[in-house]
Design an enzyme around this catalytic site. Structure first.
Site, PDB file in Angstrom:
ATOM      1  CG  ASP A 249      20.596  35.891  13.311  1.00 33.19           C
ATOM      2  OD1 ASP A 249      20.207  35.704  12.135  1.00 33.19           O
ATOM      3  OD2 ASP A 249      19.881  35.646  14.304  1.00 33.19           O
TER       4      ASP A 249
ATOM      5  CB  CYS B  94      31.290  26.220  40.895  1.00 32.63           C
ATOM      6  SG  CYS B  94      29.952  26.909  39.907  1.00 32.63           S
TER       7      CYS B  94
ATOM      8  CB  CYS C 151      29.111  23.316  39.044  1.00 30.42           C
ATOM      9  SG  CYS C 151      30.115  23.771  37.625  1.00 30.42           S
TER      10      CYS C 151
ATOM     11  CB  CYS D 240      33.037  25.405  36.192  1.00 36.90           C
ATOM     12  SG  CYS D 240      32.217  26.798  36.971  1.00 36.90           S
TER      13      CYS D 240
HETATM   14  N1  GUN Z   1      17.484  33.692  16.344  1.00 37.40           N
HETATM   15  C1  GUN Z   1      16.591  32.964  17.033  1.00 37.40           C
HETATM   16  N2  GUN Z   1      15.647  32.443  16.207  1.00 37.40           N
HETATM   17  C2  GUN Z   1      15.983  32.827  14.962  1.00 37.40           C
HETATM   18  C3  GUN Z   1      15.382  32.585  13.673  1.00 37.40           C
HETATM   19  O1  GUN Z   1      14.369  31.907  13.524  1.00 37.40           O
HETATM   20  N3  GUN Z   1      16.031  33.156  12.596  1.00 37.40           N
HETATM   21  C4  GUN Z   1      17.157  33.910  12.744  1.00 37.40           C
HETATM   22  N4  GUN Z   1      17.725  34.418  11.642  1.00 37.40           N
HETATM   23  N5  GUN Z   1      17.710  34.173  13.939  1.00 37.40           N
HETATM   24  C5  GUN Z   1      17.131  33.615  15.030  1.00 37.40           C
HETATM   25 ZN    ZN Z   2      30.230  26.085  37.816  1.00 35.48          ZN
END
Ligand code: GUN
Ligand code: ZN
Length: 483
Positions: free
Chosen positions: A87, A281, A276, A278
């Site tokens: 991101d 758990c 759960c 998993c």
């Molecule tokens: N992470 C959570 N929401 C967003 C978003 O709207 N844009 C970006 N780039 N990262 C995010």
């Molecule tokens: Zn679990």
């Protein structure tokens, strides 16, 4: 160019797909766990993780991490040799309002460190701003998307570029964003700016935002719902056509003592049993989870992937609708989301596979399922003449040229379709709900209106009386039969 996303199976608007990246193919829908830059992600394989997501801006901002990332690459830095999405720092921009990096710089950086999927610096608009402001921010986002596209070559570069759709809660802006982003051309479209909607449980708005974006994107493009990490929303989001999720939720919720489940959130402090199986758990007690945030986070991740597998199997079996109907019981506002979704029934119908093996009536929203809408739209395909009997009972002493059975929510169907999906194999409760009766009666009226020369006789129980009032007033003969 070779298609990087291939759809293997579909149900409602959801699909099972294969996304090709430079570090291998992943199967969608899937969750990308959010990894703090520079931390070792290798243990995540055990959970079923195929792709992780980390933050390029935070990596860039720290001189040590930046140097390492450039020298050794992102995959080395996270000890992860499979796909990684990065991101751009947009979210830091949203949270703290100032970040010191240009769009072109962070896009180039993502490519330089070997990210498999990079994201330009979009502006996640808030949900309480004016239309004018949202449009301005969106225009900036779109300019950055164009700039990024010019930097990253679709053919020569290994990095997939994602074009995030913004536009706050304004439908026209989401539509505009989707159209413009499509024109620029991306391999993946994240839907952004929705975290505040999910935090406030505004699922109707979320559904609208997803659909207004989706309506204007290529149906075959993969979609990432940014910031959606709670397993209770996955089924609904997948049914709306989302393929990728990122989850910081599994650790964030754990740090607040919250135990995730596809049926909602529990507070570990208040729990006595672990519902759960998993590995966490099965091997630990409630007490252990209370005292160990790491265990809680691990459970949260296991249960999230379990839900993804359940969704994929539901798509294969064409039972996704039924799963969504169960999942929206987690919260009344999720149910509002489903109600919003069925108001787009015309649109959804265009995607939904024609033939499935079963149709389970799971509540009033089922009356707005694609199958019901489609059946209603096709009532004009019958060529009828003479006498038509519409009846809820198999054997009656009434003469007819055509026999139609009456089954809510579909209404009248010819006996020849008794074995044909959806009417024949549909499972409906013995006592249909109001919506199913209303829908069935509307289809009776429609069939009658489409065939003005035909003489109709309806044979049914008194339960139908209030729904058939208009038909009776118009002089159609109704024979009441005993239950
Ligand atoms: N992470 C959570 N929401 C967003 C978003 O709207 N844009 C970006 N780039 N990262 C995010
Ligand atoms: Zn679990």
């Amino acid at each position: 160019m070779q298609e990087i996303f291939e759809i293997k199976d579909k149900d409602v608007m959801g699909r099972i797909g294969r996304l090709k990246t430079a570090h291998g193919v992943i199967e969608t829908p899937t969750i990308m766990p959010v990894i703090r830059p520079g931390t070792d992600a290798s243990r995540l394989r055990a959970f079923g993780v195929e792709i992780i997501i980390t933050n390029a801006y935070i990596t860039y901002r720290s001189p040590d991490l930046r140097e390492d990332a450039i020298k050794k690459g992102l995959h080395h830095l996270t000890n992860w040799d499979r796909p990684i999405m990065t991101d751009s720092g947009s979210y830091q921009l949203y949270e703290y309002r100032d970040i010191e990096i240009a769009n072109s710089e962070i896009v180039r950086f993502q490519r330089e460190i070997g990210s498999d999927i990079g994201v330009p610096l979009d502006i996640p608009s808030a949900i309480d701003i004016t239309h004018t402001r949202a449009k301005m921010e969106l225009d900036t986002t779109l300019n950055r998307l164009r700039e990024a596209r010019n930097l990253i070559d679709d053919c020569k570069d290994d990095m997939i570029l994602a074009g995030t759709i913004q536009g706050s809660i304004y439908p026209d802006l989401r539509e505009y964003a989707a159209k413009e982003a499509s024109k620029i051309g991306f391999d993946l479209y994240p839907i952004g700016g929705v975290v505040p909607l999910m935090e406030r449980y505004r699922y109707s708005d979320l559904v609208r935002v997803i659909l207004h974006s989706k309506l204007n994107l290529e149906p075959a493009s993969p979609i990432h719902l940014f910031g959606a990490g709670h397993p209770m929303v996955f089924a609904l989001a997948v049914a709306l056509g989302c393929d990728l999720f990122d989850s910081a939720a599994y650790t964030l919720y754990a740090s607040g003592g919250r135990y995730l489940s596809p049926m909602g959130t529990y507070f570990i402090e208040a729990m006595e049993y672990l519902p759960c199986s998993c590995p966490v758990c099965s091997r630990n007690s409630v007490r252990d989870l209370r005292m160990d945030e790491g265990l809680l986070a691990d459970h949260n991740l296991y249960t999230s992937f379990e839900e993804i597998r359940r969704i994929k199997e539901a798509i294969r079996e064409k039972r996704l609708w039924e799963l969504v109907q169960m999942r929206v019981q987690a919260h009344p506002k999720l149910l509002d989301g489903l109600k919003e979704m069925v108001s787009f029934a015309d649109f959804i119908e265009r995607f939904d596979p024609i033939s499935k093996t079963s149709f389970f009536y799971g509540g009033p929203e089922s009356s707005r399922r694609s199958e019901v809408l489609r059946y209603s739209n096709r009532l004009d395909r019958f060529e009828l003449e003479g006498n038509v009997l519409i009846t809820t009972k198999k054997r009656l002493d009434i003469e007819y040229d055509h026999l139609f059975f009456l089954k809510p929510p579909f209404g009248p169907y010819p006996e020849e379709l008794s074995e044909t999906y959806p009417v024949g194999p549909s499972e409906i409760p013995k006592t249909p709900d109001h919506e199913a009766m209303v829908t069935a009666a509307a289809n009776i009226r429609r069939l009658i209106a489409l065939n003005p020369k035909v003489r109709f006789v309806i044979a049914c129980e008194r339960d139908w009386e209030e729904y058939l009032r208009g038909v009776i007033e118009d002089g159609v003969e109704v024979v009441w039969i005993e239950r």
